[in-house]
Design a protein around this motif. Structure first.
Motif, PDB file in Angstrom:
ATOM      1  N   TYR A 181       0.759  -1.209   0.069  1.00 41.38           N
ATOM      2  CA  TYR A 181      -0.089   0.105   0.057  1.00 41.38           C
ATOM      3  C   TYR A 181       1.023   1.225   0.155  1.00 41.38           C
ATOM      4  CZ  TYR A 181      -4.840  -1.471   0.352  1.00 41.38           C
ATOM      5  OH  TYR A 181      -6.103  -1.917   0.059  1.00 41.38           O
ATOM      6  N   ALA A 182       1.745   1.233   0.800  1.00 41.26           N
ATOM      7  CA  ALA A 182       3.007   2.138   0.662  1.00 41.26           C
ATOM      8  C   ALA A 182       3.632   2.803  -0.662  1.00 41.26           C
ATOM      9  CB  ALA A 182       3.936   2.164   1.444  1.00 41.26           C
ATOM     10  N   GLN A 183       3.624   1.550  -1.509  1.00 41.99           N
ATOM     11  CA  GLN A 183       4.168   1.771  -2.952  1.00 41.99           C
ATOM     12  C   GLN A 183       3.232   2.336  -3.654  1.00 41.99           C
ATOM     13  OE1 GLN A 183       7.430   1.567  -3.894  1.00 41.99           O
ATOM     14  NE2 GLN A 183       6.668   2.469  -5.718  1.00 41.99           N
ATOM     15  N   ILE A 184       1.886   1.563  -3.315  1.00 39.61           N
ATOM     16  CA  ILE A 184       0.586   2.312  -4.416  1.00 39.61           C
ATOM     17  C   ILE A 184       0.608   3.753  -4.013  1.00 39.61           C
ATOM     18  CG2 ILE A 184      -1.633   2.225  -4.570  1.00 39.61           C
ATOM     19  CD1 ILE A 184      -1.473  -0.735  -3.713  1.00 39.61           C
ATOM     20  N   VAL A 185       0.627   4.052  -2.838  1.00 37.84           N
ATOM     21  CA  VAL A 185       0.518   5.443  -2.602  1.00 37.84           C
ATOM     22  C   VAL A 185       1.424   6.603  -2.967  1.00 37.84           C
ATOM     23  CG1 VAL A 185       0.035   7.420  -0.576  1.00 37.84           C
ATOM     24  CG2 VAL A 185      -0.930   5.062  -0.255  1.00 37.84           C
ATOM     25  N   LEU A 186       2.771   6.198  -3.013  1.00 39.47           N
ATOM     26  CA  LEU A 186       3.713   6.630  -3.623  1.00 39.47           C
ATOM     27  C   LEU A 186       3.495   6.800  -5.043  1.00 39.47           C
ATOM     28  CD1 LEU A 186       6.619   8.073  -3.323  1.00 39.47           C
ATOM     29  CD2 LEU A 186       7.693   5.768  -3.521  1.00 39.47           C
ATOM     30  N   ASP A 187       3.135   5.918  -5.656  1.00 35.43           N
ATOM     31  CA  ASP A 187       3.177   5.717  -7.342  1.00 35.43           C
ATOM     32  C   ASP A 187       2.060   6.740  -7.606  1.00 35.43           C
ATOM     33  OD1 ASP A 187       5.211   4.000  -7.864  1.00 35.43           O
ATOM     34  OD2 ASP A 187       4.112   2.347  -8.006  1.00 35.43           O
ATOM     35  N   LEU A 188       0.940   6.663  -7.006  1.00 42.91           N
ATOM     36  CA  LEU A 188      -0.191   7.564  -7.210  1.00 42.91           C
ATOM     37  C   LEU A 188       0.071   8.995  -7.071  1.00 42.91           C
ATOM     38  CD1 LEU A 188      -3.209   5.241  -5.979  1.00 42.91           C
ATOM     39  CD2 LEU A 188      -2.341   5.617  -8.432  1.00 42.91           C
ATOM     40  N   THR A 189       0.784   9.233  -5.924  1.00 45.65           N
ATOM     41  CA  THR A 189       1.128  10.591  -5.451  1.00 45.65           C
ATOM     42  C   THR A 189       2.137  11.162  -6.603  1.00 45.65           C
ATOM     43  OG1 THR A 189       0.743  10.133  -3.352  1.00 45.65           O
ATOM     44  CG2 THR A 189       2.159  12.142  -3.888  1.00 45.65           C
TER      45      THR A 189
END
Length: 456
Positions: A181-189
């Protein structure tokens, strides 16, 4: 994983070729045959653009426009086979050897591989247009995040593959869901900063990611993480884009959120060389191979979603069997043209409604709920109790997104209601560990660092 990863270099080149033959103009790029070498893909803008198109075209696969609806709908309390015979999905008896689950896993990682290829190739290039490069990397990160969202919600802890290097990815252990989830949020941001704010770059076709697609997925992810304020903020960012988006009203076969390039759609998956949808022509055709488990009882009297988005199914002797999803109307050769629609505006209103209840903004939550209810020709809610409003939002999500992108299965999981909802259904052989799908046997065999899913 190794046997999956090593074949992707060939698959990636294949999708580059396919990118030239699609009927959607925004994904068409003239690419000389002598430029198909991976060494030259990222030396010119046209070939790099084709590589980006290849990511989207890897999503023209069975998981994204069939199994994401049908399999997830059956494992939830949503869909049952019309013939009354239980499947391994409707009874929740999926095995590690199941071919469909293996294919779903592989198709998601294939798209991730293609996204990683673009990120690496564009980042390393010194000859590409700088502005376009930022957009291409942003598109790749958005699509990678989209795939990881489904991987971690379906399988829990999964390998976080962020490279095309097979020596690295082949034996990756599982990352925790928190790390994914941390990577998902980073990618989307990151993606939100560099994606276009409209569809002008895409010939006004809604088949590639914009800033608002990233904001939509950020709203969803923050809702799942219980970050209510962030979920509401990201949802509002999209809702407020009234020049790009508006709720489809007056639902009909020719006026729906699934029509190509309609203003409720935020992202659609194009079908190449055809003008029908698989949803309309096969998986949810008027033949009714899958019925809504709750049938007419799901809807209030007068709900336009029941009238417009379902069809009565009868056997050969005319006996009523139930109602089937019929959101997508395109059969073979039907018009107007539709597309699979993974992201649409209605979701943002219900995300924000739920977040607002959690933040004790009852009036705001009512307003958002009423947008969806009024579109369905239902009256405003008069509920003010927080728990009752949350129950209503869950029900409206079930009515609005039935048989659509696995929403019901994921909603039951994120709200902790799988056990109480599914354990009482007589045709299900339910155990709590069924909340996750089994990591495929093929992946376990090829990577000794993967652990089997608990309960399988």
């Amino acid at each position: 994983m190794k046997n999956i990863s090593t074949k992707y270099t060939c698959i990636f080149s294949l999708f580059l070729v396919l990118g030239l033959t699609g009927c959607e103009e925004a994904l068409e790029v003239e690419l000389p045959r002598n430029q198909l070498s991976s060494k030259t893909v990222y030396t010119s803008d046209p070939t790099a653009e084709a590589a980006v198109n290849g990511i989207y075209q890897s999503m023209v696969a069975d998981f994204y426009y069939n199994r994401i609806h049908s399999v997830l709908g059956q494992t939830a309390d949503e869909l049952v086979p019309t013939n009354g015979l239980a499947t391994v999905y409707s009874s929740n008896e999926i095995q590690e050897t199941d071919g469909t689950i293996n294919t779903n896993w592989g198709e998601l990682y294939k798209t991730i591989y293609n996204a990683n290829n673009v990120i690496e190739g564009v980042t390393a290039s010194t000859t590409l247009n700088v502005v376009k490069s930022k957009q291409w990397i942003a598109e790749a990160k958005f699509l990678r995040a989209y795939c990881f969202f489904y991987l971690t919600n379906l399988w829990g802890d999964v390998p976080l593959v962020l490279t095309t290097n097979v020596d690295v990815s082949a034996l990756l252990p599982q990352s925790t869901q928190e790390a994914v989830y941390a990577q998902i949020v980073l990618d989307l941001t990151d993606a939100s900063k560099d994606l276009p704010v409209d569809y002008n770059n895409y010939n006004n076709k809604r088949i590639r990611a914009t800033k608002w697609a990233a904001e939509t997925l950020l709203a969803r992810v923050n809702l799942y993480l219980g970050k209510w304020s962030d979920a509401a903020t990201h949802a509002s960012a999209v809702i407020n884009e009234t020049g790009n988006y508006e709720i489809t009203t007056g639902l009909s076969a020719s006026n729906s959120p699934f029509i190509a390039d309609n203003k409720e759609s935020i992202l659609q998956i194009p079908y190449f060389n055809v003008f029908y949808t698989y949803e309309g022509s096969s998986v949810f055709s008027t033949n009714g191979t899958l019925l809504l488990r709750k049938g007419n009882a799901l809807f209030e009297t007068g709900d336009a979603r029941k009238t417009i988005w379902t069809v009565d199914i009868r056997n050969r002797t005319g006996v009523f069997l139930g109602i089937a999803p019929n959101k997508y109307k395109n059969g073979f050769g039907d018009s107007p043209s539709e597309r699979s629609t993974p992201l649409r505006l209605a979701e943002l209103y219900l995300i924000r409604a739920e977040a607002r209840v959690r933040l004790n903004n009852i009036t705001g939550a009512q307003e958002d709920i009423n947008v969806i209810r009024n579109r369905a020709l239902l009256g405003n809610t008069t509920l003010t109790d927080s728990n009752q409003l949350l129950d209503l939002i869950a029900l409206e999500r079930q009515r609005e997104f039935f048989a659509e992108n696995g929403h019901r299965w994921l909603d039951l999981k994120r709200t902790g209601k799988l056990d109480e909802t599914l354990s009482v259904l007589p045709d299900k052989i339910w155990k709590s560990t069924d909340r996750l799908y089994p990591i495929p046997e093929a992946a376990l065999r090829s990577n000794p660092f993967l652990n089997p899913t608990e309960g399988y």
